[in-house]
Motif scaffolding. Structure first.
Motif, PDB file in Angstrom:
ATOM      1  N   HIS A   1       0.835  -1.210   0.000  1.00 47.01           N
ATOM      2  CA  HIS A   1       0.000   0.000   0.000  1.00 47.01           C
ATOM      3  C   HIS A   1       0.866   1.255   0.000  1.00 47.01           C
ATOM      4  O   HIS A   1       0.579   2.210  -0.740  1.00 47.01           O
ATOM      5  CB  HIS A   1      -0.906  -0.009   1.234  1.00 47.01           C
ATOM      6  CG  HIS A   1      -1.932   1.076   1.237  1.00 47.01           C
ATOM      7  ND1 HIS A   1      -3.165   0.938   0.638  1.00 47.01           N
ATOM      8  CD2 HIS A   1      -1.900   2.335   1.752  1.00 47.01           C
ATOM      9  CE1 HIS A   1      -3.855   2.057   0.790  1.00 47.01           C
ATOM     10  NE2 HIS A   1      -3.112   2.921   1.472  1.00 47.01           N
ATOM     11  N   LEU A   2       1.916   1.269   0.787  1.00 49.74           N
ATOM     12  CA  LEU A   2       2.805   2.433   0.823  1.00 49.74           C
ATOM     13  C   LEU A   2       3.503   2.637  -0.513  1.00 49.74           C
ATOM     14  O   LEU A   2       3.679   3.767  -0.978  1.00 49.74           O
ATOM     15  CB  LEU A   2       3.840   2.275   1.937  1.00 49.74           C
ATOM     16  CG  LEU A   2       3.309   2.210   3.379  1.00 49.74           C
ATOM     17  CD1 LEU A   2       4.460   2.097   4.357  1.00 49.74           C
ATOM     18  CD2 LEU A   2       2.447   3.416   3.707  1.00 49.74           C
ATOM     19  N   MET A   3       3.905   1.521  -1.159  1.00 46.62           N
ATOM     20  CA  MET A   3       4.540   1.614  -2.473  1.00 46.62           C
ATOM     21  C   MET A   3       3.578   2.217  -3.492  1.00 46.62           C
ATOM     22  O   MET A   3       3.939   3.093  -4.288  1.00 46.62           O
ATOM     23  CB  MET A   3       4.994   0.226  -2.936  1.00 46.62           C
ATOM     24  CG  MET A   3       6.248  -0.282  -2.255  1.00 46.62           C
ATOM     25  SD  MET A   3       7.740   0.540  -2.841  1.00 46.62           S
ATOM     26  CE  MET A   3       7.890  -0.155  -4.483  1.00 46.62           C
ATOM     27  N   GLU A   4       2.333   1.774  -3.465  1.00 45.47           N
ATOM     28  CA  GLU A   4       1.350   2.282  -4.414  1.00 45.47           C
ATOM     29  C   GLU A   4       1.064   3.757  -4.152  1.00 45.47           C
ATOM     30  O   GLU A   4       0.879   4.537  -5.097  1.00 45.47           O
ATOM     31  CB  GLU A   4       0.075   1.449  -4.335  1.00 45.47           C
ATOM     32  CG  GLU A   4       0.274   0.036  -4.866  1.00 45.47           C
ATOM     33  CD  GLU A   4      -0.928  -0.862  -4.622  1.00 45.47           C
ATOM     34  OE1 GLU A   4      -1.802  -0.472  -3.805  1.00 45.47           O
ATOM     35  OE2 GLU A   4      -0.994  -1.939  -5.227  1.00 45.47           O
ATOM     36  N   ASN A   5       1.045   4.143  -2.880  1.00 45.68           N
ATOM     37  CA  ASN A   5       0.834   5.558  -2.563  1.00 45.68           C
ATOM     38  C   ASN A   5       1.984   6.418  -3.061  1.00 45.68           C
ATOM     39  O   ASN A   5       1.786   7.538  -3.546  1.00 45.68           O
ATOM     40  CB  ASN A   5       0.682   5.745  -1.047  1.00 45.68           C
ATOM     41  CG  ASN A   5      -0.765   5.652  -0.615  1.00 45.68           C
ATOM     42  OD1 ASN A   5      -1.647   5.351  -1.403  1.00 45.68           O
ATOM     43  ND2 ASN A   5      -1.017   5.895   0.656  1.00 45.68           N
ATOM     44  N   LEU A   6       3.188   5.895  -2.933  1.00 47.34           N
ATOM     45  CA  LEU A   6       4.342   6.616  -3.464  1.00 47.34           C
ATOM     46  C   LEU A   6       4.179   6.854  -4.958  1.00 47.34           C
ATOM     47  O   LEU A   6       4.444   7.933  -5.470  1.00 47.34           O
ATOM     48  CB  LEU A   6       5.622   5.833  -3.198  1.00 47.34           C
ATOM     49  CG  LEU A   6       6.318   6.034  -1.856  1.00 47.34           C
ATOM     50  CD1 LEU A   6       7.438   5.022  -1.686  1.00 47.34           C
ATOM     51  CD2 LEU A   6       6.867   7.456  -1.746  1.00 47.34           C
ATOM     52  N   ALA A   7       3.765   5.804  -5.657  1.00 45.88           N
ATOM     53  CA  ALA A   7       3.614   5.906  -7.106  1.00 45.88           C
ATOM     54  C   ALA A   7       2.530   6.903  -7.495  1.00 45.88           C
ATOM     55  O   ALA A   7       2.708   7.727  -8.391  1.00 45.88           O
ATOM     56  CB  ALA A   7       3.283   4.530  -7.679  1.00 45.88           C
ATOM     57  N   GLU A   8       1.412   6.842  -6.782  1.00 45.55           N
ATOM     58  CA  GLU A   8       0.266   7.665  -7.158  1.00 45.55           C
ATOM     59  C   GLU A   8       0.404   9.115  -6.694  1.00 45.55           C
ATOM     60  O   GLU A   8      -0.082  10.024  -7.348  1.00 45.55           O
ATOM     61  CB  GLU A   8      -1.003   7.060  -6.579  1.00 45.55           C
ATOM     62  CG  GLU A   8      -1.352   5.704  -7.168  1.00 45.55           C
ATOM     63  CD  GLU A   8      -2.445   5.001  -6.389  1.00 45.55           C
ATOM     64  OE1 GLU A   8      -2.954   5.616  -5.420  1.00 45.55           O
ATOM     65  OE2 GLU A   8      -2.792   3.869  -6.744  1.00 45.55           O
ATOM     66  N   SER A   9       1.075   9.312  -5.563  1.00 46.28           N
ATOM     67  CA  SER A   9       1.086  10.648  -4.971  1.00 46.28           C
ATOM     68  C   SER A   9       2.267  11.493  -5.390  1.00 46.28           C
ATOM     69  O   SER A   9       2.124  12.661  -5.714  1.00 46.28           O
ATOM     70  CB  SER A   9       1.071  10.539  -3.438  1.00 46.28           C
ATOM     71  OG  SER A   9      -0.084   9.876  -3.014  1.00 46.28           O
TER      72      SER A   9
END
Length: 340
Positions: free
Chosen positions: A308-316
């Protein structure tokens, strides 16, 4: 507005009214106090509940700290308080005066004697530690604020020795909210950095006490969400070290069972700045690299959090600051995230 027993009977269902009568007859209603058009009392039930009644032109409104106390005057504790008040005569106090406007109060204070103003401030500061700390800081004292009192307040409200059942959960989380309000007040008082640390401490206490509270109504989730809001506001108003903050955010996210600080991006980007964001990314990617290869039916909490943190990094932030040399970009992160 004239309040009568028949009015109370109409506002409550038959069962609540009968139970309220029994509570009154058993002497379980205590400290009935009238302040203007407001009546307050405590009622002894499964635990002690706080009741407030407001007499308005439209009728009688009630609130109680029991699980059913948000439904007007329908709970037995509100009924018992209403009957106790009526038994005492049902008198209301003097109407409350309209509050003085800031403009008029400022005008009054500007004409007051200096010594009188000093005495008023000193008297108020004796019972208000935050005010005293503000005055001490203005006088040049370093580390003027001592957080021990609020730490104690948080501990008394949150850290409970015994299990709190459904009937007591509403009152428990009400006390928690009051303690969190003291932390939130520090932000506007100029002690935002202290509020950051206290908010993180409150989260620790909530986690450690979570298994001892019935959370059927979601009080724990609401309390955690409020602490996270306070923490962000305190970080925005204060001056936390961005690298240390990034380390604490990641450490708490990956070590908790309650999904704390899962969605700090993009909200914390400005607070973290380039140095904090780089450290945040470094720690998240390090956690990603140390995950073992994914196996069928692998739904571990750590894997979920780090993914989840990795995906947030990518999206944000990937597309906005990776180009400035802060690491891999959005497409690369999204390509890597699903494969572990």
């Amino acid at each position: 507005m004239v309040v009568s027993v028949s009015m109370v009977r109409k506002l409550a269902d038959e069962r609540s009214f009968e139970r309220g009568e029994r509570y009154l007859a058993a002497g379980q209603v205590r400290r009935v106090t009238v302040d203007g058009s407001t009546v307050t009392a405590t009622v002894d039930g499964t635990r002690t509940y706080r009741v407030r009644l407001d007499v308005t032109p439209k009728g009688l409104c009630g609130r109680c700290s029991c699980p059913y106390g948000a439904d007007g005057v329908s709970c037995k504790h509100c009924v018992a308080t209403s009957l106790a008040w009526l038994e005492q005569g049902g008198e209301m106090g003097e109407p409350r005066a309209e509050p003085l406007s800031d403009k008029r109060l400022r005008l009054f204070l500007s004409g007051c004697d200096q010594e009188w103003l000093i005495e008023q401030l000193m008297t108020a500061a004796k019972s208000d530690r935050v005010l005293r700390a503000r005055l001490a800081a203005a006088a040049g004292q370093k580390n003027a604020f001592d957080d021990r009192d609020i730490r104690d307040r948080l501990e008394r409200a949150i850290d409970i020795p015994d299990f709190v059942d459904y009937g007591g959960a509403y009152g428990y989380f009400l006390h928690v909210g009051e303690a969190l309000g003291e932390v939130e007040r520090l932000i506007g008082a100029g002690f935002a950095d202290a509020a950051i640390i206290l908010a993180e401490y409150a989260l620790e206490l909530l986690e450690s006490s979570a298994e001892r509270v019935d959370d059927s109504d979601g009080g724990l989730s609401e309390a955690i969400a409020r602490v996270e809001e306070i923490h962000l506001a305190a970080c925005e108003a204060g001056s936390p070290d961005p690298v240390e903050l990034a380390e604490r955010l990641v450490a708490r996210a990956v070590s908790t069972d309650y999904e704390l600080f899962l969605d700090v991006l993009p909200a914390y980007e400005e607070v973290l700045g380039s140095a904090g964001l780089a450290r945040y990314r470094e720690l998240v990617e390090q956690g990603w690299r140390t995950l073992p290869p994914k196996k069928p039916d692998d739904y571990s909490a750590r894997r979920f959090v780090i993914t989840h943190l990795m995906e947030n990094l990518a999206e944000s932030s990937g597309g906005r600051w990776a180009d400035r040399g802060a690491g891999t970009g959005r497409d690369e992160l999204l390509r890597r995230a699903p494969h572990r």
